[in-house]
Write a protein that holds these residues in place. Structure first.
Motif, PDB file in Angstrom:
ATOM      1  N   ALA A   5      13.829  39.893  -8.239  1.00  0.00           N
ATOM      2  CA  ALA A   5      14.837  39.251  -9.092  1.00  0.00           C
ATOM      3  C   ALA A   5      15.730  40.284  -9.756  1.00  0.00           C
ATOM      4  O   ALA A   5      15.361  41.459  -9.877  1.00  0.00           O
ATOM      5  N   SER A  17      19.700  30.421 -20.158  1.00  0.00           N
ATOM      6  CA  SER A  17      20.543  31.134 -19.194  1.00  0.00           C
ATOM      7  C   SER A  17      21.944  31.259 -19.781  1.00  0.00           C
ATOM      8  O   SER A  17      22.632  30.253 -19.977  1.00  0.00           O
ATOM      9  N   HIS A  51      18.786  35.920  -7.896  1.00  0.00           N
ATOM     10  CA  HIS A  51      17.917  36.255  -6.758  1.00  0.00           C
ATOM     11  C   HIS A  51      18.767  36.505  -5.514  1.00  0.00           C
ATOM     12  O   HIS A  51      18.916  35.626  -4.670  1.00  0.00           O
ATOM     13  N   ASN A  61      20.603  36.139 -17.958  1.00  0.00           N
ATOM     14  CA  ASN A  61      20.375  35.155 -16.902  1.00  0.00           C
ATOM     15  C   ASN A  61      19.604  35.824 -15.775  1.00  0.00           C
ATOM     16  O   ASN A  61      19.445  37.049 -15.761  1.00  0.00           O
ATOM     17  N   LEU A  62      19.119  35.045 -14.852  1.00  0.00           N
ATOM     18  CA  LEU A  62      18.259  35.560 -13.782  1.00  0.00           C
ATOM     19  C   LEU A  62      18.839  35.190 -12.429  1.00  0.00           C
ATOM     20  O   LEU A  62      19.179  34.029 -12.187  1.00  0.00           O
ATOM     21  N   MET A  89      18.217  40.663 -13.311  1.00  0.00           N
ATOM     22  CA  MET A  89      18.446  40.048 -14.620  1.00  0.00           C
ATOM     23  C   MET A  89      19.593  40.742 -15.354  1.00  0.00           C
ATOM     24  O   MET A  89      19.385  41.719 -16.083  1.00  0.00           O
ATOM     25  N   TRP A  96      13.000  38.629 -20.752  1.00  0.00           N
ATOM     26  CA  TRP A  96      14.097  37.704 -21.028  1.00  0.00           C
ATOM     27  C   TRP A  96      14.050  37.225 -22.476  1.00  0.00           C
ATOM     28  O   TRP A  96      15.044  37.268 -23.206  1.00  0.00           O
ATOM     29  N   THR A 119      21.455  45.586 -16.218  1.00  0.00           N
ATOM     30  CA  THR A 119      20.667  44.697 -15.362  1.00  0.00           C
ATOM     31  C   THR A 119      19.242  45.227 -15.270  1.00  0.00           C
ATOM     32  O   THR A 119      19.034  46.443 -15.135  1.00  0.00           O
ATOM     33  N   GLN A 162       9.155  38.740 -16.208  1.00  0.00           N
ATOM     34  CA  GLN A 162      10.528  38.249 -16.355  1.00  0.00           C
ATOM     35  C   GLN A 162      10.687  37.442 -17.636  1.00  0.00           C
ATOM     36  O   GLN A 162      11.658  37.627 -18.393  1.00  0.00           O
TER      37      GLN A 162
END
Length: 202
Positions: free
Chosen positions: A175, A17, A152, A149-150, A177, A138, A98, A134
């Motif tokens: 999500a 992350s 929510h 990074n992720l 990202m 990623w 994103t 994801q």
């Protein structure tokens, strides 16, 4: 998209992350799109039902997402506590783009009707395939030199997102990202003893 030279496990180890990101990218927009296309095409799903949907936001569209998220949160977070939230939003907005992850509920519902014996499992399997998408995206972005990074913020921003980009009502956001050229390294990561997490029987 250039051929990734890292081994799978090297890429997995380096997938972290990264919250310090900038509005730069070491690879082209076309390469980013190709990573997403390859991931969506080849990541497995239960019964090959292909429920995951992905939206890539770049440039002003990326900025708009985090402006929307900031507006939504500002109406919910007490004023005296909002400065830390604003700082987080600025950090995500500082990124290059994103990736938004969705699950198509109409496909899930269709398979639940087609296979009633398994109907209770399809929503669970849907989340599992979304998580695989994801991880692949990623890891691939990280391997190409991007910080990722992720987040929510669903379901708080769901309706605004669907309205802004005219997305189908049956797409459920799972999500967000954000990514960009890293401006800071990841923090130290601690691992629980592997012996407590794996059992082998021969």
């Amino acid at each position: 998209m250039k051929t990734l030279e890292k081994s799978l496990f090297t890429a997995l180890r380096e997938r972290r992350s990264i919250y310090g990101i900038s509005k730069e990218s070491p690879i082209s927009d076309q390469s980013i799109q190709e990573i997403i296309e390859e991931t969506v095409k080849h990541t497995p799903s239960a019964f090959n039902n292909q429920t995951t949907r992905v939206v890539l936001l770049l440039g002003e569209q990326h900025n708009k997402l985090w402006d929307i998220t900031t507006e939504v949160l500002k109406a919910l977070v007490p004023t005296e506590q909002f400065s830390s939230t604003q700082e987080k939003m600025n950090g995500f907005r500082n990124g290059y783009g994103t990736v938004l992850f969705f699950e198509d509920q109409s496909v899930i519902d269709s398979f639940m009707k087609q296979f009633p014996s398994y109907q209770e499992h399809f929503p669970i399997w849907s989340q599992q395939t979304n998580g695989m998408h994801q991880l692949v995206i990623w890891t691939a972005l990280e391997a190409e030199g991007l910080g990722v990074n992720l987040q929510h913020y669903n379901p708080l921003i769901d309706e605004r997102v669907k309205a802004e980009w005219n997305l189908p009502e049956n797409w459920k956001l799972t999500a967000q990202m954000p990514f960009g050229k890293p401006t800071a390294s990841a923090g130290e990561k601690k691992f629980n003893p592997i012996q407590e997490r794996i059992k082998v029987f021969k």
